[in-house]
Design a protein around this motif. Structure first.
Motif, PDB file in Angstrom:
ATOM      1  N   LYS A  48       0.831  -1.211   0.000  1.00 49.29           N
ATOM      2  CA  LYS A  48       0.000   0.000   0.000  1.00 49.29           C
ATOM      3  C   LYS A  48       0.864   1.259   0.000  1.00 49.29           C
ATOM      4  O   LYS A  48       0.552   2.243  -0.682  1.00 49.29           O
ATOM      5  N   TYR A  49       1.963   1.240   0.751  1.00 54.34           N
ATOM      6  CA  TYR A  49       2.854   2.401   0.785  1.00 54.34           C
ATOM      7  C   TYR A  49       3.465   2.638  -0.598  1.00 54.34           C
ATOM      8  O   TYR A  49       3.512   3.772  -1.077  1.00 54.34           O
ATOM      9  N   ARG A  50       3.924   1.568  -1.247  1.00 59.42           N
ATOM     10  CA  ARG A  50       4.517   1.718  -2.578  1.00 59.42           C
ATOM     11  C   ARG A  50       3.494   2.245  -3.582  1.00 59.42           C
ATOM     12  O   ARG A  50       3.838   3.025  -4.470  1.00 59.42           O
ATOM     13  N   GLU A  51       2.226   1.836  -3.447  1.00 60.49           N
ATOM     14  CA  GLU A  51       1.183   2.323  -4.351  1.00 60.49           C
ATOM     15  C   GLU A  51       0.864   3.791  -4.117  1.00 60.49           C
ATOM     16  O   GLU A  51       0.613   4.533  -5.060  1.00 60.49           O
ATOM     17  N   THR A  52       0.861   4.225  -2.857  1.00 57.24           N
ATOM     18  CA  THR A  52       0.521   5.616  -2.556  1.00 57.24           C
ATOM     19  C   THR A  52       1.709   6.562  -2.663  1.00 57.24           C
ATOM     20  O   THR A  52       1.520   7.766  -2.769  1.00 57.24           O
ATOM     21  N   HIS A  53       2.931   6.033  -2.646  1.00 57.14           N
ATOM     22  CA  HIS A  53       4.147   6.843  -2.769  1.00 57.14           C
ATOM     23  C   HIS A  53       5.035   6.295  -3.884  1.00 57.14           C
ATOM     24  O   HIS A  53       6.157   5.858  -3.625  1.00 57.14           O
ATOM     25  N   PRO A  54       4.562   6.308  -5.125  1.00 53.57           N
ATOM     26  CA  PRO A  54       5.359   5.696  -6.202  1.00 53.57           C
ATOM     27  C   PRO A  54       6.683   6.409  -6.451  1.00 53.57           C
ATOM     28  O   PRO A  54       7.661   5.783  -6.843  1.00 53.57           O
ATOM     29  N   GLN A  55       6.733   7.718  -6.202  1.00 52.04           N
ATOM     30  CA  GLN A  55       7.968   8.451  -6.443  1.00 52.04           C
ATOM     31  C   GLN A  55       9.063   8.029  -5.468  1.00 52.04           C
ATOM     32  O   GLN A  55      10.234   7.992  -5.828  1.00 52.04           O
ATOM     33  N   LYS A  56       8.715   7.667  -4.233  1.00 50.78           N
ATOM     34  CA  LYS A  56       9.728   7.285  -3.247  1.00 50.78           C
ATOM     35  C   LYS A  56      10.198   5.850  -3.423  1.00 50.78           C
ATOM     36  O   LYS A  56      11.249   5.483  -2.919  1.00 50.78           O
ATOM     37  N   SER A  57       9.439   5.031  -4.118  1.00 50.30           N
ATOM     38  CA  SER A  57       9.846   3.646  -4.306  1.00 50.30           C
ATOM     39  C   SER A  57      10.506   3.418  -5.666  1.00 50.30           C
ATOM     40  O   SER A  57      10.823   2.299  -6.014  1.00 50.30           O
ATOM     41  N   SER A  58      10.758   4.484  -6.398  1.00 51.78           N
ATOM     42  CA  SER A  58      11.381   4.333  -7.709  1.00 51.78           C
ATOM     43  C   SER A  58      12.902   4.299  -7.588  1.00 51.78           C
ATOM     44  O   SER A  58      13.492   4.834  -6.650  1.00 51.78           O
ATOM     45  N   LYS A  59      13.546   3.658  -8.543  1.00 51.77           N
ATOM     46  CA  LYS A  59      15.008   3.573  -8.567  1.00 51.77           C
ATOM     47  C   LYS A  59      15.639   4.950  -8.754  1.00 51.77           C
ATOM     48  O   LYS A  59      16.694   5.229  -8.195  1.00 51.77           O
ATOM     49  N   GLU A  60      15.002   5.816  -9.517  1.00 50.41           N
ATOM     50  CA  GLU A  60      15.552   7.157  -9.744  1.00 50.41           C
ATOM     51  C   GLU A  60      15.614   7.937  -8.436  1.00 50.41           C
ATOM     52  O   GLU A  60      16.598   8.612  -8.150  1.00 50.41           O
ATOM     53  N   TYR A  61      14.543   7.847  -7.643  1.00 50.97           N
ATOM     54  CA  TYR A  61      14.508   8.539  -6.353  1.00 50.97           C
ATOM     55  C   TYR A  61      15.615   8.011  -5.437  1.00 50.97           C
ATOM     56  O   TYR A  61      16.312   8.776  -4.786  1.00 50.97           O
ATOM     57  N   GLN A  62      15.767   6.693  -5.404  1.00 53.32           N
ATOM     58  CA  GLN A  62      16.792   6.095  -4.550  1.00 53.32           C
ATOM     59  C   GLN A  62      18.197   6.509  -4.982  1.00 53.32           C
ATOM     60  O   GLN A  62      19.048   6.831  -4.142  1.00 53.32           O
TER      61      GLN A  62
END
Length: 87
Positions: A48-62
């Motif tokens: 659910k967190y990954r679905e609601t925060h897609p920008q934070k779970s992306s490789k580019e963000y990391q």
């Protein structure tokens, strides 16, 4: 502090009982050494967190975060070596 070993544990989120060894993650700083949520509930919360925060779970963000904080992981590894006694 003494850690007590349980065979079964109740998840505080879903209320289901499960095997303490198979259905719950360990938590060393906890009273009994186990997390309060079962593995299924933890997986659901993470999804659910990954679905609601897609920008934070992306490789580019990391990658951008690591580039902005280059010393973080080095310092973290040094602190963990002190705590665990690893070489």
């Amino acid at each position: 502090m003494t850690i007590t070993i349980q065979k079964f544990r109740r998840c505080t989120r879903c209320g289901k009982y499960g095997s303490a060894e198979k259905d719950f993650h360990r938590k060393t700083e906890g009273r009994n050494g186990l997390r309060t949520f079962c593995k299924v509930c933890i997986s659901e919360l993470n999804r659910k967190y990954r679905e609601t925060h897609p920008q934070k779970s992306s490789k580019e963000y990391q990658r951008a975060w690591r580039a902005a904080h280059p010393d973080y992981y080095r310092l973290y590894r040094e602190q963990r070596k002190k705590v665990t006694g690893a070489k």
